[in-house]
Design a protein around this motif. Structure first.
Motif, PDB file in Angstrom:
ATOM      1  N   PRO A 195      61.193  61.486  23.654  1.00 37.76           N
ATOM      2  CA  PRO A 195      60.090  61.238  24.591  1.00 37.76           C
ATOM      3  C   PRO A 195      60.416  60.064  25.511  1.00 37.76           C
ATOM      4  N   PRO A 196      60.142  60.172  26.790  1.00 37.75           N
ATOM      5  CA  PRO A 196      60.460  59.079  27.721  1.00 37.75           C
ATOM      6  C   PRO A 196      59.895  57.729  27.284  1.00 37.75           C
ATOM      7  N   GLU A 197      58.677  57.729  26.726  1.00 40.36           N
ATOM      8  CA  GLU A 197      58.062  56.452  26.342  1.00 40.36           C
ATOM      9  C   GLU A 197      58.830  55.760  25.209  1.00 40.36           C
ATOM     10  N   SER A 198      59.671  56.507  24.480  1.00 41.16           N
ATOM     11  CA  SER A 198      60.427  55.887  23.391  1.00 41.16           C
ATOM     12  C   SER A 198      61.549  54.994  23.911  1.00 41.16           C
ATOM     13  N   LEU A 199      61.847  55.065  25.208  1.00 40.55           N
ATOM     14  CA  LEU A 199      62.854  54.177  25.791  1.00 40.55           C
ATOM     15  C   LEU A 199      62.308  52.771  26.026  1.00 40.55           C
ATOM     16  N   VAL A 200      60.985  52.659  26.126  1.00 45.73           N
ATOM     17  CA  VAL A 200      60.378  51.354  26.389  1.00 45.73           C
ATOM     18  C   VAL A 200      60.681  50.408  25.234  1.00 45.73           C
ATOM     19  N   GLY A 201      61.141  49.225  25.577  1.00 40.35           N
ATOM     20  CA  GLY A 201      61.539  48.232  24.578  1.00 40.35           C
ATOM     21  C   GLY A 201      63.028  48.195  24.320  1.00 40.35           C
ATOM     22  N   ARG A 202      63.734  49.201  24.781  1.00 41.67           N
ATOM     23  CA  ARG A 202      65.183  49.216  24.588  1.00 41.67           C
ATOM     24  C   ARG A 202      65.890  48.483  25.723  1.00 41.67           C
ATOM     25  N   THR A 203      67.174  48.207  25.493  1.00 45.72           N
ATOM     26  CA  THR A 203      67.964  47.409  26.433  1.00 45.72           C
ATOM     27  C   THR A 203      68.904  48.287  27.249  1.00 45.72           C
ATOM     28  N   VAL A 204      69.024  47.973  28.524  1.00 41.45           N
ATOM     29  CA  VAL A 204      69.988  48.646  29.393  1.00 41.45           C
ATOM     30  C   VAL A 204      71.359  48.020  29.154  1.00 41.45           C
ATOM     31  N   GLU A 205      72.284  48.811  28.667  1.00 36.34           N
ATOM     32  CA  GLU A 205      73.629  48.284  28.433  1.00 36.34           C
ATOM     33  C   GLU A 205      74.447  48.244  29.719  1.00 36.34           C
ATOM     34  N   ILE A 248      71.367  53.312  27.775  1.00 36.59           N
ATOM     35  CA  ILE A 248      70.310  52.609  27.065  1.00 36.59           C
ATOM     36  C   ILE A 248      70.733  52.397  25.618  1.00 36.59           C
ATOM     37  N   ALA A 249      70.667  51.148  25.161  1.00 43.68           N
ATOM     38  CA  ALA A 249      71.099  50.820  23.803  1.00 43.68           C
ATOM     39  C   ALA A 249      70.222  51.522  22.780  1.00 43.68           C
ATOM     40  N   PRO A 250      70.784  51.855  21.615  1.00 43.79           N
ATOM     41  CA  PRO A 250      69.973  52.473  20.556  1.00 43.79           C
ATOM     42  C   PRO A 250      68.987  51.471  19.989  1.00 43.79           C
ATOM     43  N   GLU A 251      67.985  51.993  19.310  1.00 49.68           N
ATOM     44  CA  GLU A 251      67.069  51.132  18.579  1.00 49.68           C
ATOM     45  C   GLU A 251      67.805  50.462  17.430  1.00 49.68           C
ATOM     46  N   ALA A 252      67.230  49.389  16.921  1.00 47.54           N
ATOM     47  CA  ALA A 252      67.841  48.714  15.773  1.00 47.54           C
ATOM     48  C   ALA A 252      67.998  49.712  14.630  1.00 47.54           C
ATOM     49  N   PRO A 253      69.188  49.799  14.014  1.00 52.01           N
ATOM     50  CA  PRO A 253      69.401  50.778  12.940  1.00 52.01           C
ATOM     51  C   PRO A 253      68.489  50.523  11.750  1.00 52.01           C
ATOM     52  N   GLN A 254      68.046  51.629  11.183  1.00 55.78           N
ATOM     53  CA  GLN A 254      67.187  51.555  10.003  1.00 55.78           C
ATOM     54  C   GLN A 254      67.777  52.429   8.906  1.00 55.78           C
ATOM     55  N   ASP A 255      67.797  51.893   7.694  1.00 56.17           N
ATOM     56  CA  ASP A 255      68.288  52.639   6.539  1.00 56.17           C
ATOM     57  C   ASP A 255      69.683  53.195   6.774  1.00 56.17           C
TER      58      ASP A 255
END
Length: 297
Positions: free
Chosen positions: A40-50, A63-70
């Motif tokens: 979803p486009p809104e899931s990009l909000v908060g991420r960093t442009v590499e 666009i950088a990935p979200e912080a890895p989880q698990d």
């Protein structure tokens, strides 16, 4: 349509300001411009442009990935824009307002960024009657069909005369060959006219009819014109690039004006939705060309 030189200048301009920026806003007034969305486009909000880059005529935000989880090591996402015939963007030094509109009242998307205390806003707009600007959100650029099919970049240091010469086995007209994104990526209607004029070659000549000297001439001319335009446009604001391109043209878009080389009148062949310009004295031994097939032939 924006082509390699102005997209390169735009890419460099945006990368300098947005590399490392956090995406704070992503607004789509409708889903019309969004052609592919892996997330979803809104899931990009908060991420960093590499980085901001270019593939042919496509503008590519990594666009950088979200912080890895698990232990999840998801890779980056790519926000890709194809401006089509009449699309472009405006950049401001503040976040876009909720009531902001683009010129003509239409915008395809609005993005907000924050980088080291500085805010930026981008509005993607399309001034054409038919809205062709397209947005893609993918995990790999090659997932965009137009990018997967791109030929080599004409300014790639690895793209030499030998590889270029192999394109001239095609019976395609020279104008169509230079514009064919599957053969070379980034040249469109304007720069194909400019290259052929400077190389003194007819736009409707069959590519396979050229001898080695003519092929080398068009190769050298192509490199010189594209590199010269990239250097001329470097550092210009996005709002200045379209006018800078128009002012730099010698024959494209100058039907009825005198050729700056010989003084003959620049002529035009019009097709549905497009046209080409040429100088009879410089390019066709004085022949006035009649419409033959389509500009992509």
């Amino acid at each position: 349509m924006p082509e390699l030189p102005e997209i390169t200048a735009l890419t460099d301009f945006l990368d300098e300001r947005l590399s490392g920026a956090r995406l704070t806003r992503f607004v789509l007034p409708s889903a019309f411009a969004l052609k592919v969305a892996d997330v979803p486009p809104e899931s990009l909000v908060g991420r960093t442009v590499e980085s901001v880059g270019r593939r042919g005529k496509f503008l590519v935000f990594e666009i950088a990935p979200e912080a890895p989880q698990d232990g999840d090591s998801a890779g980056p996402l790519y926000l890709i824009v194809n401006f089509a015939k009449a699309g472009w963007l405006t950049l401001s030094d503040k976040q876009p307002r909720d009531d902001a509109t683009a010129a003509g009242g239409y915008f395809a998307a609005q993005l907000g960024f924050s980088n080291n205390g500085h805010d930026f806003g981008i509005t993607l707009s399309d001034a054409g009657t038919w809205k062709g600007l397209a947005i893609f959100i993918v995990r790999q650029p090659a997932e965009v069909h137009g990018i997967a099919e791109l030929g080599p970049d004409p300014l790639d240091p690895g793209f030499g005369l030998d590889e270029f010469s192999r394109l001239f086995t095609h019976r395609q007209q020279l104008k169509g060959l230079l514009k064919n994104q599957k053969l070379m990526a980034g040249i469109g209607n304007a720069y194909s006219d400019e290259i052929l004029h400077a190389a003194k070659l007819s736009p409707v000549a069959a590519a396979s009819s050229l001898g080695p000297d003519a092929v080398e001439r068009i190769f050298t001319t192509m490199k010189d014109i594209l590199l010269g335009a990239v250097q001329e446009f470097s550092g210009k604001e996005p709002s200045e690039l379209k006018q800078a391109k128009k002012a730099s043209m010698r024959v494209h878009g100058r039907t009825g004006e005198p050729c700056p080389v010989c003084g003959d009148t620049v002529r035009e062949i019009a097709f549905v939705g497009t046209s080409l310009q040429y100088c009879p004295t410089c390019q066709t031994n004085g022949e006035i060309l009649a419409k033959r097939g389509s500009s992509g032939d």
